[in-house]
Design a protein around this motif. Structure first.
Motif, PDB file in Angstrom:
ATOM      1  N   HIS A 166       0.874  -1.306   0.100  1.00 47.27           N
ATOM      2  CA  HIS A 166      -0.122  -0.127  -0.097  1.00 47.27           C
ATOM      3  C   HIS A 166       0.921   1.107   0.027  1.00 47.27           C
ATOM      4  O   HIS A 166       0.627   2.459   0.419  1.00 47.27           O
ATOM      5  N   GLY A 167       2.227   1.070  -0.253  1.00 45.09           N
ATOM      6  CA  GLY A 167       3.008   2.349  -0.573  1.00 45.09           C
ATOM      7  C   GLY A 167       2.491   3.156  -1.882  1.00 45.09           C
ATOM      8  O   GLY A 167       1.615   2.794  -2.600  1.00 45.09           O
ATOM      9  N   ARG A 168       3.293   4.347  -2.168  1.00 46.54           N
ATOM     10  CA  ARG A 168       2.805   5.178  -2.845  1.00 46.54           C
ATOM     11  C   ARG A 168       4.084   5.533  -3.938  1.00 46.54           C
ATOM     12  O   ARG A 168       5.049   5.770  -3.206  1.00 46.54           O
ATOM     13  N   LEU A 169       3.768   5.524  -5.084  1.00 43.65           N
ATOM     14  CA  LEU A 169       4.782   5.960  -6.279  1.00 43.65           C
ATOM     15  C   LEU A 169       4.098   7.411  -6.884  1.00 43.65           C
ATOM     16  O   LEU A 169       2.943   7.017  -7.458  1.00 43.65           O
ATOM     17  N   VAL A 170       4.747   8.440  -6.834  1.00 40.00           N
ATOM     18  CA  VAL A 170       4.183   9.588  -7.312  1.00 40.00           C
ATOM     19  C   VAL A 170       5.164  10.101  -8.527  1.00 40.00           C
ATOM     20  O   VAL A 170       6.351  10.530  -8.134  1.00 40.00           O
TER      21      VAL A 170
ATOM     22  N   VAL B 177       0.615  -1.319  -4.356  1.00 43.46           N
ATOM     23  CA  VAL B 177       1.155   0.056  -4.348  1.00 43.46           C
ATOM     24  C   VAL B 177       0.321   0.872  -5.085  1.00 43.46           C
ATOM     25  O   VAL B 177      -0.074   0.623  -6.275  1.00 43.46           O
ATOM     26  N   LEU B 178       0.103   2.183  -4.604  1.00 41.81           N
ATOM     27  CA  LEU B 178      -0.613   3.273  -5.668  1.00 41.81           C
ATOM     28  C   LEU B 178       0.445   3.950  -6.550  1.00 41.81           C
ATOM     29  O   LEU B 178       1.118   4.695  -5.865  1.00 41.81           O
ATOM     30  N   ILE B 179       0.122   4.078  -7.896  1.00 37.29           N
ATOM     31  CA  ILE B 179       1.093   4.543  -8.663  1.00 37.29           C
ATOM     32  C   ILE B 179       0.355   5.961  -9.494  1.00 37.29           C
ATOM     33  O   ILE B 179      -0.510   5.362 -10.289  1.00 37.29           O
ATOM     34  N   ASN B 180       0.870   7.029  -9.497  1.00 39.69           N
ATOM     35  CA  ASN B 180      -0.101   8.097 -10.150  1.00 39.69           C
ATOM     36  C   ASN B 180       1.043   9.109 -10.706  1.00 39.69           C
ATOM     37  O   ASN B 180       2.195   9.171 -10.130  1.00 39.69           O
ATOM     38  N   SER B 181       0.554   9.580 -11.764  1.00 38.15           N
ATOM     39  CA  SER B 181       1.293  10.993 -12.106  1.00 38.15           C
ATOM     40  C   SER B 181       0.527  12.114 -11.743  1.00 38.15           C
ATOM     41  O   SER B 181      -0.593  12.149 -11.556  1.00 38.15           O
ATOM     42  N   CYS B 182       1.056  13.326 -11.926  1.00 41.18           N
ATOM     43  CA  CYS B 182       0.404  14.427 -11.758  1.00 41.18           C
ATOM     44  C   CYS B 182       1.010  15.765 -12.131  1.00 41.18           C
ATOM     45  O   CYS B 182       2.295  15.667 -12.722  1.00 41.18           O
TER      46      CYS B 182
ATOM     47  N   LYS C 196      -8.323   6.493  -1.634  1.00 37.18           N
ATOM     48  CA  LYS C 196      -9.209   5.602  -1.736  1.00 37.18           C
ATOM     49  C   LYS C 196      -8.773   4.584  -2.726  1.00 37.18           C
ATOM     50  O   LYS C 196      -9.552   3.945  -3.677  1.00 37.18           O
ATOM     51  N   ASP C 197      -7.629   3.990  -2.786  1.00 33.33           N
ATOM     52  CA  ASP C 197      -6.937   2.923  -3.646  1.00 33.33           C
ATOM     53  C   ASP C 197      -6.951   3.426  -5.323  1.00 33.33           C
ATOM     54  O   ASP C 197      -6.866   2.588  -6.010  1.00 33.33           O
ATOM     55  N   GLN C 198      -7.080   4.636  -5.632  1.00 36.82           N
ATOM     56  CA  GLN C 198      -6.834   5.170  -7.017  1.00 36.82           C
ATOM     57  C   GLN C 198      -5.517   4.906  -7.125  1.00 36.82           C
ATOM     58  O   GLN C 198      -4.641   5.533  -6.762  1.00 36.82           O
TER      59      GLN C 198
END
Length: 289
Positions: free
Chosen positions: A150-154, A235-240, A274-276
């Protein structure tokens, strides 16, 4: 010292990266991830500039007033470590250090490091894609094994990477239908080859190295998120996009402050998502690519 949470920010000695570190320390006490002491790695290529940035944060009036840092009784500690994402040995050295120091894993990585060069030719394209796309993805793959469940990569991308009118329908369709990093990489290779012959517009690309590099990063981030989800990795992986921020990269023309630009990356790192995963975000909302 034991840290309940550990995060990494790349390219953090100035501009948006430095503001991200600052906002992480300020916002962590109210974050859904707050469960104790928090260590933030401020990383940069230059040890001199990185250490100077760290000293500035340690004396920052707002951080002191908020008692955000451990030295003032707060939860957050900021530590500098050198990291050049364009140097494979630097990535390896840093990730090995983090792995040894935090065997239980880390909570998030914000890949902010990137470049925006003036001019447009094959050398500019090669250097820009090299840093903003290939090196960022190399860093992603090096960091992924270190992330807790459940870590994050941004990945900090840009609205410039959205698939607007500068692309032909064929190229736009290739990006949107891409499923894997290899799919996206093949598009960027075609772009680089077209630039060498001066035919990028004829085959459907804009003459813009930064924009195409960020389009690639958005697509590859989405593909990486899908691949990790299929492996059962949570893991949650998103760009912004941080917005048009007044920094050296925008040559002082931005309309947002660095602190304003930091808000979306910080939310993706320590907010309630919320797991997006696999989305492109701007102004704390996800947007169509």
């Amino acid at each position: 010292m034991f840290y309940s949470r550990v995060g990494v920010v790349t390219g953090a000695n100035k501009g948006i990266g430095l503001a991200i570190v600052r906002q992480l320390a300020l916002q962590y006490p109210e974050s859904v991830l707050n469960n104790g002491p928090f260590l933030i790695y401020l990383t940069a290529r230059s040890a001199h500039r990185g250490q100077a940035a760290l000293r500035n944060l340690q004396e920052d009036a707002q951080l002191k007033a908020a008692k955000a840092l451990a030295a003032d009784g707060g939860l957050s500690e900021i530590r500098f470590h050198d990291l050049d994402i364009t140097d494979s040995s630097s990535i390896r050295s840093f990730t090995e250090h983090v792995g040894r120091a935090h065997p239980d894993g880390i909570d998030f990585v914000i890949n902010n490091a990137g470049i925006a060069m003036q001019g447009f030719d094959s050398d500019v394209v090669k250097t820009t894609l090299g840093c903003n796309y290939y090196s960022t993805l190399e860093a992603c793959h090096a960091f992924l094994p270190l992330l807790k469940p459940h870590g994050r990569l941004v990945n900090v991308a840009s609205t410039a990477g959205k698939l607007g009118s500068g692309y032909s329908e064929e190229i736009r369709s290739r990006f949107l239908s891409s499923k894997t990093e290899a799919d996206v990489t093949s598009i960027l290779k075609d772009f680089a080859l077209a630039v060498e012959t001066g035919s990028e517009k004829e085959v459907g690309f804009p003459s813009a190295a930064y924009a195409v590099s960020k389009a690639g990063l958005i697509g590859a981030t989405r593909a990486l998120a899908m691949a990790e989800k299929e492996r059962g990795n949570n893991v949650l992986i998103n760009s912004c996009c941080p917005g048009y921020v007044n920094t050296d990269m925008t040559r002082g023309r931005g309309s947002k402050t660095p602190d304003e630009g930091a808000q979306t990356p910080v939310m993706l790192a320590i907010g309630d998502l919320k797991d997006q995963t696999g989305r492109f975000w701007k102004d704390k909302k996800h947007e169509n690519w």
